[in-house]
Design a protein around this motif. Sequence first.
Motif, PDB file in Angstrom:
ATOM      1  N   ASP A  87      68.849 -58.966  89.323  1.00 44.51           N
ATOM      2  CA  ASP A  87      69.289 -57.628  89.721  1.00 44.51           C
ATOM      3  C   ASP A  87      68.194 -56.584  89.546  1.00 44.51           C
ATOM      4  O   ASP A  87      68.079 -55.656  90.346  1.00 44.51           O
ATOM      5  CB  ASP A  87      70.526 -57.241  88.898  1.00 44.51           C
ATOM      6  CG  ASP A  87      71.166 -55.962  89.407  1.00 44.51           C
ATOM      7  OD1 ASP A  87      71.470 -55.902  90.607  1.00 44.51           O
ATOM      8  OD2 ASP A  87      71.337 -55.019  88.612  1.00 44.51           O
ATOM      9  N   ASN A  88      67.353 -56.721  88.522  1.00 50.32           N
ATOM     10  CA  ASN A  88      66.294 -55.742  88.285  1.00 50.32           C
ATOM     11  C   ASN A  88      65.180 -55.800  89.332  1.00 50.32           C
ATOM     12  O   ASN A  88      64.328 -54.909  89.368  1.00 50.32           O
ATOM     13  CB  ASN A  88      65.686 -55.936  86.894  1.00 50.32           C
ATOM     14  CG  ASN A  88      66.432 -55.135  85.843  1.00 50.32           C
ATOM     15  OD1 ASN A  88      67.284 -54.320  86.154  1.00 50.32           O
ATOM     16  ND2 ASN A  88      66.118 -55.375  84.572  1.00 50.32           N
ATOM     17  N   LYS A 127      76.888 -54.001  86.209  1.00 50.24           N
ATOM     18  CA  LYS A 127      75.450 -54.083  86.448  1.00 50.24           C
ATOM     19  C   LYS A 127      74.689 -53.194  85.461  1.00 50.24           C
ATOM     20  O   LYS A 127      73.638 -53.585  84.936  1.00 50.24           O
ATOM     21  CB  LYS A 127      75.128 -53.692  87.892  1.00 50.24           C
ATOM     22  CG  LYS A 127      75.474 -54.765  88.915  1.00 50.24           C
ATOM     23  CD  LYS A 127      75.133 -54.296  90.306  1.00 50.24           C
ATOM     24  CE  LYS A 127      75.305 -55.408  91.316  1.00 50.24           C
ATOM     25  NZ  LYS A 127      74.278 -56.460  91.186  1.00 50.24           N
ATOM     26  N   ALA A 128      75.222 -52.011  85.197  1.00 52.33           N
ATOM     27  CA  ALA A 128      74.562 -51.100  84.264  1.00 52.33           C
ATOM     28  C   ALA A 128      74.515 -51.688  82.857  1.00 52.33           C
ATOM     29  O   ALA A 128      73.484 -51.599  82.165  1.00 52.33           O
ATOM     30  CB  ALA A 128      75.285 -49.751  84.252  1.00 52.33           C
ATOM     31  N   SER A 129      75.595 -52.309  82.429  1.00 46.84           N
ATOM     32  CA  SER A 129      75.620 -52.886  81.081  1.00 46.84           C
ATOM     33  C   SER A 129      74.652 -54.051  80.961  1.00 46.84           C
ATOM     34  O   SER A 129      74.041 -54.255  79.909  1.00 46.84           O
ATOM     35  CB  SER A 129      77.039 -53.344  80.728  1.00 46.84           C
ATOM     36  OG  SER A 129      77.444 -54.439  81.524  1.00 46.84           O
ATOM     37  N   ARG A 130      74.463 -54.796  82.050  1.00 45.01           N
ATOM     38  CA  ARG A 130      73.550 -55.945  82.019  1.00 45.01           C
ATOM     39  C   ARG A 130      72.086 -55.505  82.000  1.00 45.01           C
ATOM     40  O   ARG A 130      71.220 -56.260  81.581  1.00 45.01           O
ATOM     41  CB  ARG A 130      73.834 -56.873  83.198  1.00 45.01           C
ATOM     42  CG  ARG A 130      75.200 -57.547  83.091  1.00 45.01           C
ATOM     43  CD  ARG A 130      75.598 -58.237  84.370  1.00 45.01           C
ATOM     44  NE  ARG A 130      74.828 -59.437  84.620  1.00 45.01           N
ATOM     45  CZ  ARG A 130      75.172 -60.661  84.222  1.00 45.01           C
ATOM     46  NH1 ARG A 130      76.272 -60.851  83.504  1.00 45.01           N
ATOM     47  NH2 ARG A 130      74.432 -61.701  84.526  1.00 45.01           N
ATOM     48  N   ARG A 131      71.816 -54.287  82.446  1.00 38.79           N
ATOM     49  CA  ARG A 131      70.448 -53.758  82.367  1.00 38.79           C
ATOM     50  C   ARG A 131      70.089 -53.326  80.956  1.00 38.79           C
ATOM     51  O   ARG A 131      68.908 -53.151  80.645  1.00 38.79           O
ATOM     52  CB  ARG A 131      70.291 -52.584  83.334  1.00 38.79           C
ATOM     53  CG  ARG A 131      70.408 -52.977  84.801  1.00 38.79           C
ATOM     54  CD  ARG A 131      70.022 -51.842  85.735  1.00 38.79           C
ATOM     55  NE  ARG A 131      70.278 -52.199  87.117  1.00 38.79           N
ATOM     56  CZ  ARG A 131      71.288 -51.744  87.840  1.00 38.79           C
ATOM     57  NH1 ARG A 131      72.124 -50.857  87.296  1.00 38.79           N
ATOM     58  NH2 ARG A 131      71.462 -52.128  89.088  1.00 38.79           N
ATOM     59  N   ASP A 132      71.093 -53.165  80.105  1.00 35.96           N
ATOM     60  CA  ASP A 132      70.859 -52.734  78.724  1.00 35.96           C
ATOM     61  C   ASP A 132      70.992 -53.868  77.712  1.00 35.96           C
ATOM     62  O   ASP A 132      70.513 -53.741  76.583  1.00 35.96           O
ATOM     63  CB  ASP A 132      71.845 -51.624  78.339  1.00 35.96           C
ATOM     64  CG  ASP A 132      71.599 -50.339  79.097  1.00 35.96           C
ATOM     65  OD1 ASP A 132      70.452 -50.098  79.503  1.00 35.96           O
ATOM     66  OD2 ASP A 132      72.568 -49.578  79.296  1.00 35.96           O
ATOM     67  N   ARG A 133      71.649 -54.956  78.093  1.00 31.55           N
ATOM     68  CA  ARG A 133      71.952 -56.032  77.136  1.00 31.55           C
ATOM     69  C   ARG A 133      70.714 -56.879  76.884  1.00 31.55           C
ATOM     70  O   ARG A 133      70.182 -57.529  77.784  1.00 31.55           O
ATOM     71  CB  ARG A 133      73.084 -56.904  77.681  1.00 31.55           C
ATOM     72  CG  ARG A 133      73.505 -58.045  76.762  1.00 31.55           C
ATOM     73  CD  ARG A 133      74.129 -57.522  75.469  1.00 31.55           C
ATOM     74  NE  ARG A 133      74.932 -58.534  74.799  1.00 31.55           N
ATOM     75  CZ  ARG A 133      74.524 -59.280  73.774  1.00 31.55           C
ATOM     76  NH1 ARG A 133      73.307 -59.109  73.287  1.00 31.55           N
ATOM     77  NH2 ARG A 133      75.324 -60.166  73.228  1.00 31.55           N
ATOM     78  N   VAL A 179      66.114 -58.289  79.304  1.00 24.63           N
ATOM     79  CA  VAL A 179      67.536 -57.963  79.401  1.00 24.63           C
ATOM     80  C   VAL A 179      68.188 -58.904  80.396  1.00 24.63           C
ATOM     81  O   VAL A 179      67.514 -59.598  81.166  1.00 24.63           O
ATOM     82  CB  VAL A 179      67.749 -56.492  79.826  1.00 24.63           C
ATOM     83  CG1 VAL A 179      67.205 -55.547  78.762  1.00 24.63           C
ATOM     84  CG2 VAL A 179      67.117 -56.212  81.182  1.00 24.63           C
ATOM     85  N   ALA A 219      69.662 -58.426  83.142  1.00 25.19           N
ATOM     86  CA  ALA A 219      69.359 -58.138  84.543  1.00 25.19           C
ATOM     87  C   ALA A 219      67.984 -58.638  84.969  1.00 25.19           C
ATOM     88  O   ALA A 219      67.627 -58.534  86.147  1.00 25.19           O
ATOM     89  CB  ALA A 219      69.480 -56.647  84.813  1.00 25.19           C
ATOM     90  N   ASP A 220      67.193 -59.189  84.039  1.00 27.71           N
ATOM     91  CA  ASP A 220      65.918 -59.820  84.381  1.00 27.71           C
ATOM     92  C   ASP A 220      66.092 -61.274  84.803  1.00 27.71           C
ATOM     93  O   ASP A 220      65.105 -61.955  85.100  1.00 27.71           O
ATOM     94  CB  ASP A 220      64.958 -59.782  83.177  1.00 27.71           C
ATOM     95  CG  ASP A 220      64.530 -58.377  82.807  1.00 27.71           C
ATOM     96  OD1 ASP A 220      64.425 -57.523  83.711  1.00 27.71           O
ATOM     97  OD2 ASP A 220      64.302 -58.132  81.612  1.00 27.71           O
TER      98      ASP A 220
END
Length: 229
Positions: free
Chosen positions: A34-35, A51-57, A66, A68-69
């Motif tokens: 996603d990133n 999607k936003a939470s996965r960019r921070d996890r 994270v 999203a990588d």
Amino acid sequence: MATDVSRPGATLIMHFTHIDNLPAILAAGRLFPDNVVGTRLATNVGAADIKASRRDRIITCQPGGVVADYVPFYFAERSPMMYRIACEHRDGKTGCYPDGDDPLVYLVSTVERVHEARLSWVASDGNCAHHLTNFSRSLDELAELVDWPLMRERIWKNLPDDQDRIRRRMAEFLVHREFPLDLLVGYAVRTSQRAAQLRCVLQTAGIIDPYVRVRPNWYYGYKRKGAEE
């Protein structure tokens, strides 16, 4: 209920995307996380909040980064995420992807193919956005990390004596940076009409004899409330 607690010998992993996204994916020859994917997706079925939470996890083991990588795969069909998509379509929920799970295509591979290709990967024991979720990059640890009997269950809702089933059903296999399409073992769709459409897309991309299977039991297929049968 399944009694075999072991990891399957050939461990299927499943990534789903809208069929409209396939031409760009096939042209690239790979799936991107996603990133990185940016505007490559013609139709985005993911929820913005997730999607936003996965960019921070943060991934707590190597290679880090994270969630999203990574290119995400599930270990089981009919995931809670697909259920959410199907229900939002059924209920006509505004502000969401509207078309349900029927246009979604499963891209199927195996843990073993990814591991043998020496790609960097991480597995989770549940929903990657949840604070209870653990990560591992050890093939040997998969037997204990993932709740394999739950992966084989058709009904995965939480129960009075087990309020963690939904999180565990969302266990993922995450491939770092990109996933080459030559590691796929096939594709699955909900109907024969979608199979014909998918074969046309694949053949246009030069894949002459694709392995496509119709798997209606991998879907929910809810109709819009009030829609005529």
